[in-house]
Motif scaffolding. Sequence first.
Motif, mmCIF file in Angstrom:
data_model
loop_
_atom_site.group_PDB
_atom_site.id
_atom_site.type_symbol
_atom_site.label_atom_id
_atom_site.label_comp_id
_atom_site.label_asym_id
_atom_site.label_seq_id
_atom_site.Cartn_x
_atom_site.Cartn_y
_atom_site.Cartn_z
ATOM 1 N N ALA A 343 -18.706 -66.840 -19.913
ATOM 2 C CA ALA A 343 -19.299 -67.966 -20.462
ATOM 3 C C ALA A 343 -19.285 -68.853 -19.478
ATOM 4 O O ALA A 343 -18.086 -69.242 -18.845
ATOM 5 C CB ALA A 343 -18.913 -68.313 -21.827
ATOM 6 N N ASP A 344 -20.183 -70.046 -19.154
ATOM 7 C CA ASP A 344 -20.092 -71.066 -18.402
ATOM 8 C C ASP A 344 -19.006 -72.094 -18.971
ATOM 9 O O ASP A 344 -18.810 -72.296 -20.158
ATOM 10 C CB ASP A 344 -21.665 -71.856 -18.475
ATOM 11 C CG ASP A 344 -21.377 -73.057 -17.502
ATOM 12 O OD1 ASP A 344 -20.969 -73.149 -16.323
ATOM 13 O OD2 ASP A 344 -21.883 -74.162 -17.968
ATOM 14 N N GLY A 345 -18.117 -72.471 -18.049
ATOM 15 C CA GLY A 345 -17.128 -73.477 -18.408
ATOM 16 C C GLY A 345 -15.867 -72.707 -18.728
ATOM 17 O O GLY A 345 -14.823 -73.129 -19.104
ATOM 18 N N THR A 346 -15.798 -71.335 -18.722
ATOM 19 C CA THR A 346 -14.391 -70.435 -18.596
ATOM 20 C C THR A 346 -13.590 -70.647 -17.510
ATOM 21 O O THR A 346 -13.967 -71.052 -16.354
ATOM 22 C CB THR A 346 -14.818 -69.029 -18.611
ATOM 23 O OG1 THR A 346 -15.675 -68.895 -19.900
ATOM 24 C CG2 THR A 346 -13.712 -68.313 -18.892
ATOM 25 N N ARG A 358 10.910 -76.656 -9.099
ATOM 26 C CA ARG A 358 12.404 -76.799 -8.434
ATOM 27 C C ARG A 358 13.082 -75.689 -8.516
ATOM 28 O O ARG A 358 14.069 -75.588 -7.664
ATOM 29 C CB ARG A 358 12.920 -78.156 -9.213
ATOM 30 C CG ARG A 358 12.166 -79.197 -9.067
ATOM 31 C CD ARG A 358 12.964 -80.476 -9.555
ATOM 32 N NE ARG A 358 12.103 -81.848 -9.825
ATOM 33 C CZ ARG A 358 11.393 -82.348 -8.576
ATOM 34 N NH1 ARG A 358 11.726 -81.955 -7.385
ATOM 35 N NH2 ARG A 358 10.503 -83.325 -9.039
ATOM 36 N N ASN A 359 12.827 -74.787 -9.506
ATOM 37 C CA ASN A 359 13.751 -73.508 -9.250
ATOM 38 C C ASN A 359 13.177 -72.173 -8.528
ATOM 39 O O ASN A 359 13.762 -71.252 -8.406
ATOM 40 C CB ASN A 359 13.883 -72.812 -10.979
ATOM 41 C CG ASN A 359 12.402 -72.618 -11.544
ATOM 42 O OD1 ASN A 359 11.523 -72.690 -10.835
ATOM 43 N ND2 ASN A 359 12.387 -72.300 -12.938
ATOM 44 N N GLY A 360 12.058 -72.518 -7.759
ATOM 45 C CA GLY A 360 11.560 -71.707 -6.755
ATOM 46 C C GLY A 360 10.447 -71.044 -7.144
ATOM 47 O O GLY A 360 9.533 -70.467 -6.463
ATOM 48 N N ALA A 361 10.228 -71.061 -8.524
ATOM 49 C CA ALA A 361 8.784 -70.588 -9.197
ATOM 50 C C ALA A 361 7.657 -71.477 -8.904
ATOM 51 O O ALA A 361 7.907 -72.444 -8.509
ATOM 52 C CB ALA A 361 9.056 -70.160 -10.674
ATOM 53 N N SER A 362 6.602 -71.064 -9.219
ATOM 54 C CA SER A 362 5.298 -71.723 -8.942
ATOM 55 C C SER A 362 4.552 -71.918 -10.175
ATOM 56 O O SER A 362 4.543 -70.917 -11.261
ATOM 57 C CB SER A 362 4.692 -71.351 -7.891
ATOM 58 O OG SER A 362 5.243 -71.098 -6.691
ATOM 59 N N GLY A 363 3.827 -73.112 -10.425
ATOM 60 C CA GLY A 363 2.808 -72.997 -11.471
ATOM 61 C C GLY A 363 1.578 -72.117 -11.132
ATOM 62 O O GLY A 363 1.637 -71.274 -10.059
ATOM 63 N N ASP A 364 0.546 -72.145 -11.957
ATOM 64 C CA ASP A 364 -0.689 -71.448 -11.731
ATOM 65 C C ASP A 364 -1.785 -72.026 -11.277
ATOM 66 O O ASP A 364 -1.983 -73.493 -11.278
ATOM 67 C CB ASP A 364 -0.864 -70.733 -13.051
ATOM 68 C CG ASP A 364 -0.061 -69.880 -13.549
ATOM 69 O OD1 ASP A 364 1.022 -69.176 -12.850
ATOM 70 O OD2 ASP A 364 0.287 -70.014 -15.025
ATOM 71 N N LEU A 365 -2.698 -71.513 -10.782
ATOM 72 C CA LEU A 365 -3.994 -72.055 -10.182
ATOM 73 C C LEU A 365 -5.239 -71.846 -11.267
ATOM 74 O O LEU A 365 -5.426 -70.659 -11.697
ATOM 75 C CB LEU A 365 -4.557 -71.442 -9.107
ATOM 76 C CG LEU A 365 -5.988 -72.110 -8.470
ATOM 77 C CD1 LEU A 365 -5.967 -73.275 -8.260
ATOM 78 C CD2 LEU A 365 -6.239 -71.230 -7.218
ATOM 79 N N LEU A 366 -5.886 -72.932 -11.955
ATOM 80 C CA LEU A 366 -6.627 -72.727 -12.839
ATOM 81 C C LEU A 366 -8.089 -72.927 -12.625
ATOM 82 O O LEU A 366 -8.100 -74.063 -12.185
ATOM 83 C CB LEU A 366 -6.401 -73.712 -14.011
ATOM 84 C CG LEU A 366 -4.968 -73.680 -14.617
ATOM 85 C CD1 LEU A 366 -4.833 -74.729 -15.607
ATOM 86 C CD2 LEU A 366 -4.713 -72.138 -15.158
ATOM 87 N N VAL A 367 -8.929 -72.030 -12.562
ATOM 88 C CA VAL A 367 -10.225 -72.039 -12.002
ATOM 89 C C VAL A 367 -11.226 -72.077 -13.034
ATOM 90 O O VAL A 367 -11.350 -71.071 -13.681
ATOM 91 C CB VAL A 367 -10.437 -70.825 -11.002
ATOM 92 C CG1 VAL A 367 -12.029 -70.893 -10.185
ATOM 93 C CG2 VAL A 367 -9.414 -70.826 -9.702
ATOM 94 N N THR A 368 -12.144 -72.958 -13.046
ATOM 95 C CA THR A 368 -13.082 -73.012 -13.959
ATOM 96 C C THR A 368 -14.480 -72.963 -13.377
ATOM 97 O O THR A 368 -14.723 -73.572 -12.295
ATOM 98 C CB THR A 368 -13.086 -74.544 -14.724
ATOM 99 O OG1 THR A 368 -11.858 -74.843 -15.316
ATOM 100 C CG2 THR A 368 -14.171 -74.768 -15.706
ATOM 101 N N VAL A 369 -15.283 -72.076 -13.980
ATOM 102 C CA VAL A 369 -16.502 -71.585 -13.391
ATOM 103 C C VAL A 369 -17.710 -72.456 -14.099
ATOM 104 O O VAL A 369 -17.659 -72.569 -15.371
ATOM 105 C CB VAL A 369 -16.841 -70.132 -13.619
ATOM 106 C CG1 VAL A 369 -15.944 -69.276 -12.687
ATOM 107 C CG2 VAL A 369 -16.374 -69.667 -15.021
#
Length: 406
Positions: A343-346, A358-369
């Motif tokens: 759907a549009d906006g997903t 700070r613990n070396g891990a990373s957040g996520d990339l959120l891509v909205t279409v």
Amino acid sequence: MAQKEWIDKDYYADLGVSSTAEADEIKKAYRKIARENHPDAHPGDTAAENRFKTASEAYSVLGDKDKRAEYDELKQMVASGGYGAPGGGFGGFGGAPGGTGGAGGTGGAGGFDGFDLGDLFNRAGAGGGGGGFSDVFGDMFGGGGTRGAGTRTQRRTRGADVETEITLDFREATKGVTVPIRLTSPAACTTCHGSGATPGTSSARCGTCSGTGVVSENRGAFGFSRPCSDCNGTGTRIEDPCHDCSGTGRITRTRTITVRVPAGVVDGQKVRLAGQGEAGERGRPAGDLFVTVHVRPDDLFTRNGDDLKMTVPVSFTELALGGAVTVPTLDTRVRVKIPAGTADGTTLRIRGRGVTKRNGASGDLLVTVKVAVPKNLDEGAASALRHYAEEEKRTGFDPRAGWSGN
């Protein structure tokens, strides 16, 4: 640490919390500072080590419910201007244990209008061992405690803190960067190396105050102290002052300081560099440098905590039939799969492509279409769409099925 030393401490400021902070907030603030400045993570970094020690000392008091209560009570009494009588005045106090107190006071050693300082300071008792009632009055008013008063005088001559600002690009702030900044402020004199004395000579202990920086006098039951006028409260006298700094040990000069901004800093956050503020007089400790970081908005990314967000335009057919699009990240480009029927906006989530934690891990990339609708169609494309619309109706598809406006 003896409670008498709490008088000159601001543990809440050391942890960056308010005096009304909850225990969990205090613990969280301490852990953050300790994690960022732990000596194991910054070998040889004196500023980080000092920051770590300061935070640890503060948490050893504020993290203990009983110690925090004693600390708060002591600071409140000092802020009010005195102990006992309203408005900061002193109530009388008794002589021998069990005797009758002076005017406005109660009997017993250490009793001030019903408040027993002996209980607050480990019940050392008047005239008892070190750290007790007599030490408190010695430190605050000079009676029998000039050494403590001299120590406080030296603390007061610590260099002033300095504040400055820097502005970073969004991607510099998310990935971390080292920035050189130029400051013009009092710094240690390069000629006398901060001592205030002409090279080849040295300062001598002030004979008037015996090096304490204060002189004391007794007035009845109390001892009072004031800064020594012969040495201006420094405890030392310089017979041959340095000509470049006039004996202060400081000159105003422009210097370059390298600031390491940690990854993930947000707009308005402050970075503290211990000991990088104004130099203290005659070799006294320097103040701290506080750098406020401003972050420019990015044309593509926004932040939600440690996650990055972006919107990518797509066609209707890419959503209906499925496909893949290539999108940028902080480091490289990645392909994002679009399932058929999206759907549009997903919003699609790409793991580990956000801001490094700070613990070396990373957040996520959120891509909205987001569907991009063409403004002009040639006859072939328009004909194909009309044919599609007819087929869509034939299959019974209704885009407004279940819509409350029907």
